[in-house]
Design a protein around this motif. Sequence first.
Motif, PDB file in Angstrom:
ATOM      1  N   GLU A   1      36.103  81.464   7.794  1.00  0.00           N
ATOM      2  CA  GLU A   1      34.766  80.912   7.569  1.00  0.00           C
ATOM      3  C   GLU A   1      34.475  79.743   8.499  1.00  0.00           C
ATOM      4  O   GLU A   1      33.322  79.521   8.882  1.00  0.00           O
ATOM      5  CB  GLU A   1      34.589  80.508   6.098  1.00  0.00           C
ATOM      6  N   GLN A   2      35.509  79.008   8.905  1.00  0.00           N
ATOM      7  CA  GLN A   2      35.313  77.944   9.892  1.00  0.00           C
ATOM      8  C   GLN A   2      34.851  78.543  11.218  1.00  0.00           C
ATOM      9  O   GLN A   2      33.928  78.032  11.857  1.00  0.00           O
ATOM     10  CB  GLN A   2      36.603  77.149  10.094  1.00  0.00           C
TER      11      GLN A   2
ATOM     12  N   ALA B   1      31.322  79.713  10.868  1.00  0.00           N
ATOM     13  CA  ALA B   1      30.407  78.575  10.881  1.00  0.00           C
ATOM     14  C   ALA B   1      30.229  78.041  12.304  1.00  0.00           C
ATOM     15  O   ALA B   1      29.111  77.678  12.703  1.00  0.00           O
ATOM     16  CB  ALA B   1      30.907  77.478   9.948  1.00  0.00           C
TER      17      ALA B   1
ATOM     18  N   TYR C   1      26.715  78.056  14.131  1.00  0.00           N
ATOM     19  CA  TYR C   1      26.074  76.856  14.680  1.00  0.00           C
ATOM     20  C   TYR C   1      25.435  77.183  16.029  1.00  0.00           C
ATOM     21  O   TYR C   1      24.263  76.899  16.269  1.00  0.00           O
ATOM     22  CB  TYR C   1      27.093  75.718  14.826  1.00  0.00           C
TER      23      TYR C   1
ATOM     24  N   LEU D   1      33.099  70.180   9.846  1.00  0.00           N
ATOM     25  CA  LEU D   1      33.347  71.584   9.515  1.00  0.00           C
ATOM     26  C   LEU D   1      34.665  71.727   8.772  1.00  0.00           C
ATOM     27  O   LEU D   1      34.746  72.401   7.739  1.00  0.00           O
ATOM     28  CB  LEU D   1      33.351  72.423  10.803  1.00  0.00           C
TER      29      LEU D   1
ATOM     30  N   VAL E   1      34.505  73.236   5.015  1.00  0.00           N
ATOM     31  CA  VAL E   1      34.841  74.660   4.951  1.00  0.00           C
ATOM     32  C   VAL E   1      36.360  74.781   5.042  1.00  0.00           C
ATOM     33  O   VAL E   1      36.951  74.456   6.066  1.00  0.00           O
ATOM     34  CB  VAL E   1      34.171  75.449   6.106  1.00  0.00           C
TER      35      VAL E   1
END
Length: 192
Positions: free
Chosen positions: A81-82, A85, A89, A72, A76
Amino acid sequence: MSQPATTADEILHCARALIVRGGYNSFSYADIAKVVGIRNASIHHHFPSKADLVRALVAQYRAEAEAGLAALESHVADPLEQLRAYVGYWEACIADASAPFCICALLAGEIPVLPEAVALEVRAHFRKLSSWLTAVLKRGAAKGRLRLTGTAKADAEIFMATVHGAMLSARAYGDAKTFAAITHPLLDRIAA
């Protein structure tokens, strides 16, 4: 090309599914033997005790989680945005029931009755996840992408507890959408 699963891999996979379904004390080697199609003695050959099996499972889970976070990080760049994400997930895993709950979050609720070696692995997972979240939050605040309400460490603990709590709520209500209903407002609140 992936290698075929070994008996130990099959045992670990089965144990993981059984823990997700009912926790540490919900299964025995006899349950695994039935699913995998082997004798109890074969399981003992690979994992002499249930504590050895679950410790190995949690160590494997931790390695997978750390590899996932590293991937990740490399794919990213933006801290917000991490976090999206990361939440995404889990949202996907809960929706398709592929991994509907963090193994370590489940086992954390059982810490008082877990063997010490397993409890140490579970705690190490929480420390690593907290450390990663703290670093992401610090970077995000420094870049003006994330808004902290306290210290990055405290906010990381709140974030982690909210995500794990959202997993529990989704399970309790039997509704995968509950996870997003809890985590999306969290992401909205911390976005700068």
